[in-house]
Scaffold this active site. Structure first.
Site, PDB file in Angstrom:
ATOM      1  N   ASN A 131     -56.571  87.278  66.343  1.00  0.00           N
ATOM      2  CA  ASN A 131     -55.521  86.993  66.715  1.00  0.00           C
ATOM      3  C   ASN A 131     -54.492  88.110  66.413  1.00  0.00           C
ATOM      4  O   ASN A 131     -54.214  88.658  65.263  1.00  0.00           O
ATOM      5  CB  ASN A 131     -54.571  85.899  65.796  1.00  0.00           C
ATOM      6  CG  ASN A 131     -53.269  85.537  66.133  1.00  0.00           C
ATOM      7  OD1 ASN A 131     -52.554  86.172  67.055  1.00  0.00           O
ATOM      8  ND2 ASN A 131     -52.753  84.513  65.269  1.00  0.00           N
ATOM      9  N   VAL A 191     -59.748  91.858  58.498  1.00  0.00           N
ATOM     10  CA  VAL A 191     -58.589  93.009  58.434  1.00  0.00           C
ATOM     11  C   VAL A 191     -57.733  92.682  57.181  1.00  0.00           C
ATOM     12  O   VAL A 191     -56.902  93.438  56.970  1.00  0.00           O
ATOM     13  CB  VAL A 191     -57.734  92.680  59.581  1.00  0.00           C
ATOM     14  CG1 VAL A 191     -58.417  93.017  60.942  1.00  0.00           C
ATOM     15  CG2 VAL A 191     -57.134  91.294  59.663  1.00  0.00           C
ATOM     16  N   GLU A 202     -58.741  93.525  53.943  1.00  0.00           N
ATOM     17  CA  GLU A 202     -58.462  94.475  52.809  1.00  0.00           C
ATOM     18  C   GLU A 202     -58.470  95.850  53.631  1.00  0.00           C
ATOM     19  O   GLU A 202     -57.766  96.630  52.796  1.00  0.00           O
ATOM     20  CB  GLU A 202     -60.074  94.594  52.112  1.00  0.00           C
ATOM     21  CG  GLU A 202     -60.096  93.780  50.842  1.00  0.00           C
ATOM     22  CD  GLU A 202     -60.074  92.348  50.795  1.00  0.00           C
ATOM     23  OE1 GLU A 202     -59.577  91.699  49.773  1.00  0.00           O
ATOM     24  OE2 GLU A 202     -60.361  91.721  51.879  1.00  0.00           O
TER      25      GLU A 202
END
Length: 741
Positions: free
Chosen positions: A632, A704, A706
């Protein structure tokens, strides 16, 4: 695909309930409220507790202490959960010992929150004080190697080559010492547990946690309750960032009170009390780099000292990144701990990497100036095509594309090499960059999928959404797998009775739970296809599933794309009201262990520094990310933006200051603990490079959460040097440090 949150409406309209917002199930059993009494000393023992004043307050029901708490099955099991480090973790109300400042020493329980809070102020605690040590810098000589490890920790590898000798012989070399102060989690939702006691003694617990099943395991084992007597739910979590990986002490106290009083109980910690457990550990690092005149690295030495508690060896992967990011034949890495009289540190967004990559990337920038070489060119010169430590190939690595696309978007080619070369008015302008790296992990998970007669699909797993968009991502994965409109799919999470899922941490949820969701949908499709072949006059009777597509909520032959048989019709043909499948996702460890699996980034930053005051403005950031297939794009970009904001906070604002005479954190509130605010944040540009990693997950996705923070603080530091010619080797880089000669 860019999709708005499927749970967004519930959140903005107040329909989403958090841990402290769930009522008791029965009006006949109104909630009791517990308020924690925090200790006033850092180390010692409780000599006496006087509860008379509190018990005299109208509405106060009980004051629970170590002297009258309910008997438990085994305190040894406290916090032995999925994420606990080795050792003997802190156990609330266990005995008369005081281990750290702010430790809970009593729980006042009352009919109203106000009565409980007032009663808590009247509890008198007398303590015998012992000498404490809370300074890392003053106790470095007492360091030790970690003796007990936690899940997910990899010790530094054995030395490769002759790093010390090669550094001594290096034509160009640098060394630096880098200090990172303590940071505390500050999620908006306070830590809270609401324990609703049923008439049969069943406990339904709404907990601020990153794993409902972790909290359930903890409660059932510590309190000796069968697992069918405890249900933990966390349908909505208002931020956590690692602070909810382990059960926090309000959960234990709320369950104690519910069991002792046989009532429903809610315990909510104050913002100040949230500073009394866990934090990103204070760390000091020494980095030495040697290179040839052309920039090729000949030696990498990276050593770190970090704090831990007296009870546990809390560990992070701090130095290992220096053995993975750049090609070098001679590498030595070291990591030790210093035990202090503080609560155990805990995971905080990008644990270990936020500090370790920072030190390495600042050191690389320092080396570039010694070489009179562009910082990006130095990194490209030492680009690693395989893992430098053990020679493993990367599952995928598009860091070079991050460098190229990020630099182009930022305009890096216009950067002057010299420091103090750009100015506008009273501000010096600097451009800096840094690399980022984080593990790409996958764990074990289960999922179930139920197709209902009305064509609606419900997919379930005991996953967690801490604001990262798990609800939406799983709906997207399921809808894509089934060829269904997104609005027909619902994902259930946040309940310990659902199929098993790991803790939501380490940027692993999409690769793990998402793969389980896709797996169960594929299994459901196979069952549906078998049913479709049995339909009267079925067009699928003599073909295989590879000849058909699931699209638009139905099934069609590829050879006849205009004719679609709805999933409702297929289900109705079997006379079923629902069709359910279950799936267990196990990582292919034999395959995965043959590769180094990681996400990467390149961060480019512009700062403007007021030379008179030392104030720094981060005016522009370009973050280029390689994180596998993006499920997304809208939510992923938001995650990276949030990580960049936190990186700016790490660089310029966040630090919990300790008065070591008292052994206490002093700025334990949001008035004095500085975080980035809107005025501190300007243009943040995020780009995702093309990457698809089928080694890490069947989806091609990595994670995504960290990677958005890693490298940001280093890029800010490097930009400050480019602007001012002053190197700041400690965070946060406050004006006094920036102005220092």
């Amino acid at each position: 695909m860019a999709v708005s949150r499927v749970d967004g409406r519930d959140k903005v309209t107040g329909q989403a309930r958090y841990a402290a917002e769930h009522p008791a199930a029965h009006p006949a059993d109104p909630l009791l409220y517990g308020v924690v009494v925090s200790g006033a000393v850092t180390k010692g023992r409780i000599a006496s507790i006087d509860c008379a004043g509190a018990l005299a307050v109208p509405g106060v029901v009980d004051v629970i202490t170590h002297e009258n708490r309910p008997r438990l099955r085994s305190f040894d099991l406290f916090y032995k959960d999925m994420t606990a480090p080795g050792g003997s973790p802190f156990r609330p109300l266990y005995d008369d010992r005081i281990h750290s400042s702010g430790q809970p020493v009593a729980l006042v329980v009352a009919e109203t929150f106000e009565a409980a809070r007032y009663g808590a102020s009247l509890v008198q605690i007398a303590c015998e004080v012992e000498q404490h040590q809370t300074s890392l810098l003053r106790n470095m000589e007492h360091s030790h190697k970690p003796s007990r490890l936690k899940a997910g920790y990899t010790p530094p590898p054995e030395p490769k080559g002759f790093a010390d000798e090669m550094w001594d012989k290096a034509v160009v070399r640098i060394e630096g010492e880098y200090y990172s102060g303590v940071e505390h989690h500050n999620p908006l939702e306070m830590f809270a547990s609401t324990v609703v006691r049923g008439a049969d003694g069943h406990l339904t617990i709404y907990d601020k946690t990153q794993s409902s099943q972790n909290s359930r395991w903890y409660v059932s084992h510590v309190f000796g309750l069968s697992k069918d007597k405890v249900t933990v739910r966390n349908p909505y979590v208002g931020g956590a960032f690692g602070s909810g990986l382990r059960p926090q002490y309000q959960l234990a106290l709320a369950v104690m009170a519910a069991l002792k009083l046989e009532r429903s109980v809610r315990v909510v910690l104050t913002r100040q009390q949230m500073f009394s457990f866990g934090h990103r550990p204070e760390t000091i690092q020494r980095v030495r780099l040697g290179a040839r005149p052309d920039g090729a690295l000949t030696s990498i030495i990276h050593e770190a000292l970090a704090e831990t508690s007296r009870n546990e060896d809390y560990v992070e992967v701090v130095v290992n990144w220096s053995g993975q990011l750049y090609a070098c034949e001679h590498i030595r890495l070291g990591y030790k701990l210093v035990a202090l009289d503080r609560f155990s540190p805990m995971d905080m967004r990008a644990p270990g990497a936020a500090h370790g990559v920072h030190a390495l990337e600042v050191a690389m920038d320092e080396l570039s100036y010694e070489l009179k070489m562009d910082p990006l060119a130095l990194r490209l010169k030492n680009y690693a095509d395989i893992d430098p430590t053990d020679g493993l190939p990367y599952s995928t690595k598009e860091l070079r594309a991050c460098y190229e696309q990020g630099a182009q978007r930022f305009g890096w080619h216009q950067r002057p090499l010299e420091a103090r070369a750009m100015r506008e008015g009273h501000e010096l302008i600097g451009w800096g960059m840094a690399s980022g790296m984080w593990d790409a992990m996958q764990m074990f998970a289960r999922a179930s999928a139920v197709l209902h007669a009305d064509g609606k699909l419900v997919v379930s797993s005991a996953a967690t959404d801490i604001g990262t968009g798990t609800y939406t991502a799983m709906c997207i994965i399921a809808a894509d797998a089934m060829g269904m409109p997104l609005e027909r799919v619902r994902f259930q999470l946040g309940d310990s009775t659902l199929p098993v899922a790991p803790v939501e941490g380490g940027s692993s949820h999409v690769a793990t739970v998402g793969s389980a969701v896709q797996g169960v949908c594929d299994k459901l499709k196979k069952t549906l296809f078998k049913l479709a072949r049995k339909m009267p006059d079925s067009p699928f009777a003599k073909v295989g599933i590879e000849d058909a597509d699931f699209v638009a909520g139905g099934l069609r032959l590829r050879a006849q794309p205009a004719h679609i048989v709805s999933l409702q019709a297929i289900l109705a043909s079997d006379g079923a009201e629902r069709l359910e499948e279950k799936y267990m996702m196990l990582p292919n460890m034999l395959k995965q262990q043959k590769y180094l699996r990681a996400t990467h980034s390149a961060v480019f930053v512009e700062v403007r520094v007021d030379e008179a005051f030392g104030t720094v403005r981060v005016t522009r950031v370009v973050s280029a990310i390689a994180a596998g297939r993006i499920i997304n794009a809208k939510a992923a970009r938001s995650q990276i933006v949030g990580g960049v904001v936190w990186g700016i906070g790490q660089a310029l604002h966040e630090e919990t200051r300790s008065d070591d005479r008292l052994g206490r954190f002093m700025n334990h509130n949001l008035g004095e603990y500085h975080v980035s605010v809107n005025a501190d944040i300007h243009d943040i540009d995020v780009l995702f490079v093309e990457e698809d990693d089928r080694i890490v997950s069947r989806l091609g996705a990595k994670g995504v959460g960290e990677i958005g923070q890693v490298g940001v603080a280093a890029a800010v530091c490097n930009a400050i040097y480019h602007a001012t010619g002053r190197r700041v080797r400690s965070t946060p880089m406050t004006p006094d440090k920036v102005m220092a000669p």
